[in-house]
Scaffold this motif. Structure first.
Motif, PDB file in Angstrom:
ATOM      1  N   ALA A 104       0.817  -1.220   0.000  1.00 48.31           N
ATOM      2  CA  ALA A 104       0.000   0.000   0.000  1.00 48.31           C
ATOM      3  C   ALA A 104       0.842   1.257   0.000  1.00 48.31           C
ATOM      4  O   ALA A 104       0.325   2.365  -0.229  1.00 48.31           O
ATOM      5  CB  ALA A 104      -0.946  -0.011   1.206  1.00 48.31           C
ATOM      6  N   GLY A 105       2.137   1.144   0.271  1.00 47.02           N
ATOM      7  CA  GLY A 105       3.050   2.285   0.172  1.00 47.02           C
ATOM      8  C   GLY A 105       2.698   3.415   1.117  1.00 47.02           C
ATOM      9  O   GLY A 105       2.458   3.203   2.313  1.00 47.02           O
ATOM     10  N   ASP A 106       2.631   4.625   0.592  1.00 47.52           N
ATOM     11  CA  ASP A 106       2.381   5.801   1.431  1.00 47.52           C
ATOM     12  C   ASP A 106       0.996   5.791   2.059  1.00 47.52           C
ATOM     13  O   ASP A 106       0.779   6.462   3.080  1.00 47.52           O
ATOM     14  CB  ASP A 106       2.565   7.081   0.614  1.00 47.52           C
ATOM     15  CG  ASP A 106       4.026   7.376   0.311  1.00 47.52           C
ATOM     16  OD1 ASP A 106       4.900   6.857   1.042  1.00 47.52           O
ATOM     17  OD2 ASP A 106       4.299   8.114  -0.650  1.00 47.52           O
ATOM     18  N   LEU A 107       0.046   5.058   1.471  1.00 50.12           N
ATOM     19  CA  LEU A 107      -1.265   4.938   2.106  1.00 50.12           C
ATOM     20  C   LEU A 107      -1.137   4.296   3.484  1.00 50.12           C
ATOM     21  O   LEU A 107      -1.950   4.565   4.375  1.00 50.12           O
ATOM     22  CB  LEU A 107      -2.210   4.092   1.235  1.00 50.12           C
ATOM     23  CG  LEU A 107      -2.678   4.707  -0.079  1.00 50.12           C
ATOM     24  CD1 LEU A 107      -3.528   3.700  -0.849  1.00 50.12           C
ATOM     25  CD2 LEU A 107      -3.462   5.989   0.169  1.00 50.12           C
ATOM     26  N   LEU A 108      -0.130   3.464   3.661  1.00 57.27           N
ATOM     27  CA  LEU A 108       0.161   2.860   4.962  1.00 57.27           C
ATOM     28  C   LEU A 108       1.138   3.713   5.757  1.00 57.27           C
ATOM     29  O   LEU A 108       0.916   4.000   6.940  1.00 57.27           O
ATOM     30  CB  LEU A 108       0.737   1.455   4.777  1.00 57.27           C
ATOM     31  CG  LEU A 108       1.198   0.734   6.046  1.00 57.27           C
ATOM     32  CD1 LEU A 108       0.014   0.411   6.942  1.00 57.27           C
ATOM     33  CD2 LEU A 108       1.962  -0.540   5.699  1.00 57.27           C
ATOM     34  N   LEU A 109       2.214   4.148   5.113  1.00 57.01           N
ATOM     35  CA  LEU A 109       3.281   4.845   5.839  1.00 57.01           C
ATOM     36  C   LEU A 109       2.806   6.157   6.451  1.00 57.01           C
ATOM     37  O   LEU A 109       3.198   6.500   7.577  1.00 57.01           O
ATOM     38  CB  LEU A 109       4.456   5.125   4.912  1.00 57.01           C
ATOM     39  CG  LEU A 109       5.455   3.999   4.643  1.00 57.01           C
ATOM     40  CD1 LEU A 109       6.663   4.538   3.898  1.00 57.01           C
ATOM     41  CD2 LEU A 109       5.896   3.319   5.933  1.00 57.01           C
ATOM     42  N   ASP A 110       2.004   6.925   5.732  1.00 57.06           N
ATOM     43  CA  ASP A 110       1.613   8.253   6.231  1.00 57.06           C
ATOM     44  C   ASP A 110       0.850   8.163   7.548  1.00 57.06           C
ATOM     45  O   ASP A 110       1.214   8.841   8.524  1.00 57.06           O
ATOM     46  CB  ASP A 110       0.812   9.007   5.170  1.00 57.06           C
ATOM     47  CG  ASP A 110       1.665   9.463   3.999  1.00 57.06           C
ATOM     48  OD1 ASP A 110       2.911   9.458   4.137  1.00 57.06           O
ATOM     49  OD2 ASP A 110       1.088   9.832   2.961  1.00 57.06           O
ATOM     50  N   PRO A 111      -0.200   7.331   7.660  1.00 58.52           N
ATOM     51  CA  PRO A 111      -0.877   7.238   8.964  1.00 58.52           C
ATOM     52  C   PRO A 111      -0.047   6.527  10.028  1.00 58.52           C
ATOM     53  O   PRO A 111      -0.195   6.815  11.219  1.00 58.52           O
ATOM     54  CB  PRO A 111      -2.170   6.476   8.654  1.00 58.52           C
ATOM     55  CG  PRO A 111      -1.911   5.752   7.379  1.00 58.52           C
ATOM     56  CD  PRO A 111      -0.961   6.612   6.609  1.00 58.52           C
ATOM     57  N   VAL A 112       0.823   5.602   9.634  1.00 56.64           N
ATOM     58  CA  VAL A 112       1.724   4.988  10.617  1.00 56.64           C
ATOM     59  C   VAL A 112       2.620   6.056  11.227  1.00 56.64           C
ATOM     60  O   VAL A 112       2.789   6.129  12.459  1.00 56.64           O
ATOM     61  CB  VAL A 112       2.577   3.878   9.961  1.00 56.64           C
ATOM     62  CG1 VAL A 112       3.752   3.506  10.863  1.00 56.64           C
ATOM     63  CG2 VAL A 112       1.738   2.642   9.685  1.00 56.64           C
ATOM     64  N   ARG A 113       3.200   6.883  10.382  1.00 63.26           N
ATOM     65  CA  ARG A 113       4.096   7.944  10.861  1.00 63.26           C
ATOM     66  C   ARG A 113       3.349   8.936  11.761  1.00 63.26           C
ATOM     67  O   ARG A 113       3.862   9.362  12.805  1.00 63.26           O
ATOM     68  CB  ARG A 113       4.713   8.677   9.668  1.00 63.26           C
ATOM     69  CG  ARG A 113       5.810   9.658  10.036  1.00 63.26           C
ATOM     70  CD  ARG A 113       6.326  10.390   8.813  1.00 63.26           C
ATOM     71  NE  ARG A 113       7.001   9.509   7.871  1.00 63.26           N
ATOM     72  CZ  ARG A 113       6.495   9.153   6.681  1.00 63.26           C
ATOM     73  NH1 ARG A 113       5.301   9.566   6.301  1.00 63.26           N
ATOM     74  NH2 ARG A 113       7.184   8.370   5.882  1.00 63.26           N
ATOM     75  N   GLU A 114       2.131   9.289  11.363  1.00 65.84           N
ATOM     76  CA  GLU A 114       1.334  10.215  12.172  1.00 65.84           C
ATOM     77  C   GLU A 114       1.047   9.651  13.557  1.00 65.84           C
ATOM     78  O   GLU A 114       1.205  10.331  14.579  1.00 65.84           O
ATOM     79  CB  GLU A 114       0.031  10.550  11.444  1.00 65.84           C
ATOM     80  CG  GLU A 114      -0.858  11.519  12.192  1.00 65.84           C
ATOM     81  CD  GLU A 114      -2.142  11.841  11.443  1.00 65.84           C
ATOM     82  OE1 GLU A 114      -3.026  12.486  12.043  1.00 65.84           O
ATOM     83  OE2 GLU A 114      -2.265  11.423  10.270  1.00 65.84           O
TER      84      GLU A 114
END
Length: 317
Positions: free
Chosen positions: A265-275
């Motif tokens: 899922a790429g950034d769809l996963l990374l962005d909320p994980v990072r947040e």
């Protein structure tokens, strides 16, 4: 440095390759895993090594699923292969007397490959979390693979996340694996499909699939921007970010690398994980923030890591 052979024993297939010192696979092989027959697995691994060896190979590394002893010689237990106190290293060494044989947990081997040649190659300390059917992991601190005092360290999927939460196959409750795995995402997707509302597309996909959602259905809806699928992924990512914040307080890695099928899922996963990570990071604002990356080596990581660890063992010993 000399090339090495890396072998990755999975629940359904055995993959192998000749690995050079830049982490490139120069030749490859594959055969189905006879998971219920340990003798057949030994025979198949030996045959693959012999087929890949051009006469110049001195070291063989084998990545395998399961709990290992501290000396990396015995597999105490493997969930998907009929290994119980299996003396894997000794059995392979006896059949390959002209090779130095090294064995390692498959998640550790894949993580080592990412550290040496993939997303973590610029760093000294890395935590890799693999999100597939379950949740696996690997930890490298100060350029050293962490295996633990008894040999079974870095079981990141079995860190307690939710007190008295869902039962886990390990015997505990509330493990990361029950909330952040591919199976967890499918559970959330089915719950959304049952509830209606933004889960309508998931419900339609489930009916079209004959009543059974799989990862491909959810991935396709994520790619299309479906709000129900995105909500499910965000729920998983929020809990994963919380878990990584706790890991950061203990391990303090420079980078978190996320691999496995859900990581596609790429950034769809990374962005909320990072947040979520930053929201829950202890001493935020006063603590250096690690970077986050999707794993780069994907299905080749186990072979590459096993080969590189074998080469290192040959040099050291």
């Amino acid at each position: 440095m000399a090339n090495a052979i890396g072998i990755d024993i999975g629940g359904t297939k055995i993959a192998g390759g000749v690995v050079d010192d830049d982490g490139r696979i120069l030749a490859a092989g594959r055969t189905p895993t006879k998971a219920s027959d340990p003798d057949a697995i030994i025979n198949d691994v030996v045959a693959m090594v012999r087929s890949l060896d051009d006469g110049s190979i001195s070291s063989v590394g084998v990545a395998a699923p399961g709990f290992f002893d501290a000396t990396r010689s015995t597999v105490y237990y493997s969930p998907n292969i009929a290994w119980r106190n299996e003396p894997l290293q000794a059995r392979l060494a006896a059949r390959l007397p002209d090779k130095v044989v090294t064995i390692e947990n498959d998640a550790n081997a894949a993580g080592w490959a990412e550290f040496r040649f993939g997303a973590g190659r610029e760093e000294r300390s890395m935590v890799m979390v693999t999100i597939g059917t379950g949740v696996g992991g690997a930890i490298v601190l100060d350029d050293r693979l962490l295996t633990g005092g008894f040999g079974s360290g870095a079981e990141l999927g079995h860190m307690r996340l939710i007190p008295d939460g869902l039962p886990c196959g390990c015997g505990a409750r509330g493990c990361v694996e029950q909330y952040c795995s591919g199976n967890a995402l499918l559970r959330l997707a089915n719950e959304a499909a049952d509830a209606g509302g933004d889960g309508a597309a998931l419900a339609r996909a489930r009916v079209a699939a004959g009543g059974l959602l799989n990862g491909h259905h959810v991935s396709a809806l994520l790619e299309s921007g479906d709000p129900g699928a995105l909500r499910c992924l965000n729920e998983l990512a929020d809990l994963l970010g919380q878990a990584l914040a706790s890991m950061s307080a203990i391990l303090d890695p420079n980078i978190f690398v996320i691999g496995g099928g859900v990581a596609q899922a790429g950034d769809l996963l990374l962005d909320p994980v990072r947040e979520a990570f930053l929201t829950h990071l202890p001493a935020r604002g006063f603590h250096p923030e690690p970077s986050f990356s999707i794993a780069q080596l994907v299905n080749d990581a186990g072979v590459i890591g096993a080969g590189d660890l074998a080469r290192s063992a040959l040099v050291l010993g």
